[in-house]
Motif scaffolding. Sequence first.
Motif, PDB file in Angstrom:
ATOM      1  N   THR A 187      98.683  49.383 -24.702  1.00 33.87           N
ATOM      2  CA  THR A 187      99.419  49.577 -23.444  1.00 33.87           C
ATOM      3  C   THR A 187      98.484  49.979 -22.318  1.00 33.87           C
ATOM      4  OG1 THR A 187     101.419  50.237 -24.644  1.00 33.87           O
ATOM      5  CG2 THR A 187     101.279  50.856 -22.324  1.00 33.87           C
ATOM      6  N   MET A 188      97.573  50.926 -22.600  1.00 34.97           N
ATOM      7  CA  MET A 188      96.637  51.358 -21.568  1.00 34.97           C
ATOM      8  C   MET A 188      95.654  50.249 -21.228  1.00 34.97           C
ATOM      9  SD  MET A 188      95.923  53.640 -19.426  1.00 34.97           S
ATOM     10  CE  MET A 188      94.605  54.251 -18.366  1.00 34.97           C
ATOM     11  N   ALA A 189      95.243  49.483 -22.219  1.00 32.86           N
ATOM     12  CA  ALA A 189      94.350  48.358 -21.941  1.00 32.86           C
ATOM     13  C   ALA A 189      95.011  47.395 -20.963  1.00 32.86           C
ATOM     14  CB  ALA A 189      93.985  47.638 -23.237  1.00 32.86           C
ATOM     15  N   MET A 217      94.193  44.605 -30.993  1.00 34.19           N
ATOM     16  CA  MET A 217      95.467  44.634 -30.265  1.00 34.19           C
ATOM     17  C   MET A 217      95.232  44.924 -28.782  1.00 34.19           C
ATOM     18  SD  MET A 217      98.068  46.570 -32.909  1.00 34.19           S
ATOM     19  CE  MET A 217      96.965  47.927 -33.308  1.00 34.19           C
ATOM     20  N   ALA A 218      94.317  45.837 -28.518  1.00 31.86           N
ATOM     21  CA  ALA A 218      93.984  46.151 -27.124  1.00 31.86           C
ATOM     22  C   ALA A 218      93.407  44.921 -26.426  1.00 31.86           C
ATOM     23  CB  ALA A 218      92.993  47.314 -27.067  1.00 31.86           C
ATOM     24  N   TYR A 219      92.568  44.166 -27.144  1.00 26.91           N
ATOM     25  CA  TYR A 219      91.993  42.953 -26.569  1.00 26.91           C
ATOM     26  C   TYR A 219      93.078  41.956 -26.188  1.00 26.91           C
ATOM     27  CZ  TYR A 219      87.020  43.927 -27.550  1.00 26.91           C
ATOM     28  OH  TYR A 219      85.747  44.425 -27.543  1.00 26.91           O
ATOM     29  N   TYR A 220      94.035  41.765 -27.069  1.00 28.57           N
ATOM     30  CA  TYR A 220      95.058  40.751 -26.796  1.00 28.57           C
ATOM     31  C   TYR A 220      95.919  41.150 -25.592  1.00 28.57           C
ATOM     32  CZ  TYR A 220      97.431  36.495 -28.101  1.00 28.57           C
ATOM     33  OH  TYR A 220      97.894  35.209 -28.101  1.00 28.57           O
ATOM     34  N   LYS A 221      96.245  42.435 -25.504  1.00 27.33           N
ATOM     35  CA  LYS A 221      97.017  42.881 -24.341  1.00 27.33           C
ATOM     36  C   LYS A 221      96.182  42.783 -23.067  1.00 27.33           C
ATOM     37  CE  LYS A 221     100.587  44.291 -24.109  1.00 27.33           C
ATOM     38  NZ  LYS A 221     101.865  43.588 -23.838  1.00 27.33           N
TER      39      LYS A 221
END
Length: 468
Positions: A187-189, A217-221
């Motif tokens: 979410t923060m990413a 997951m952070a990369y995809y968001k």
Amino acid sequence: MTQGITPIGITDTTFRDAHQSLLATRMKVEDMLPIAAKMDAIGFYSMEVWGGATFDSCMRFLNEDPWERLRKLRDVIKNTKLQMLLRGQNLVGYRHYADDVVESFVKKAIFNGIDILRIFDALNDPRNLEKAMTVAKKEGGHVQATISYTISPFHDLAYYLKLAQTLKDLGADSLCIKDMAGIITPTMAFDLVKGLKENIQLPVQLHCHYTSGMAAMAYYKAVEAGVDVLDCAMSPFALSTSQPAVETMVASLEHTPHATGLDLEKLSEIAEYFKGVRGKYKKFDVADSTVDTNVLRYQIPGGMISNFISQLQQQNALDKLPLVLEEVPRVRADFGFPPLVTPSSQIVGSQAVLNVLVGERYKMTSNETKSYMKGLYGQPPAPMNEEVRKKVIGEEQPITVRPADLLEPQMEEAKKEIGFYAETEEDVLSYVLFPQVAKKFLEERLAGKAQVDFTLVGSEKNVNHYPV
């Protein structure tokens, strides 16, 4: 919702951060060169090949000249941009160096083959970035100014956007979000990348470590929010405290508007090579395949925990590790919530160990802690604990000027000190950065050359030394 059709660039970190994270920075250039041409042909946005701890490790452990390593890689990697990690006014060392050293180092890094300089500061103090950014810009390098990501009551989205605007005003060509502990949430990413793209309007690159298990997951968001480039490592050198795997991200983005265009078959061939390479370094392979949830509780990167274990074992106090882990966030708060990255991670970590072993907080302090409290590392993100500061440095007031303004030029004196052992300005820089390590390395190199010359011609040749 995606932000249009934008292919994602991939920066490969295998030659720098990946083996620094997993193999204690021990990969030799002889294991890089045979595969470098194939990697050059992949189509990476860039390859991170230099900087960070590699400079020190080349001389200290591998008997390699770090400058020669860069030149060898540049000779083979002809098409892909080469990237390095630069610790602002610390360069590739662990303390501030004078402006003349920074200027010379940045010039020589670009001259020897670096295209992109990712420049960061452990405290996110822009004053510690400004000199390196200015010189890199003047020399035609790509200036990637860096946001060292962390979490605290003071580190909200507004803080990061304000910092990013300052970095843009200083001349940044692009921005990097450096999540060295692997603690940025998906979410923060998304929110941070989206905020940077909309408000700062510079290309954004995301660098995450896999330590907590959230990085992919952070990369995809981040992709959904409009990120331009992602840092990844070839799969045999990915995950754990390294970056997400190149092949995984390529496959995940295939058949989407953000497909990388990289060939999975060719990547698989390269991965096979690196499986063999990693096996050669089992002695230094410190990676734990499990997710480390301590990083979510304490924001402690994996490398810090291994250092704690080593320090406590030496004191026969390994049972105190849980107390040290709990002490780190308290010390960090006292220090004004610095991101835990070199050198602040070492300073905070060492002080936490001392506090626990001595049994009284700040009864014993390191020289680095004293310098930090005096402001000699820069301005922390938040106010320091005044009671702690007074306990450490008494009534002495912290400096308010840029720390490097207090440093006298160093290059000319260093040339005199190292004398005929330095054949080039690069050698002098190595000596300035790591005097003891570099002097030993340069002495042994010269002795080796003299022996070779004697063997070849029966007498020693004159060596074309760097002018003193």
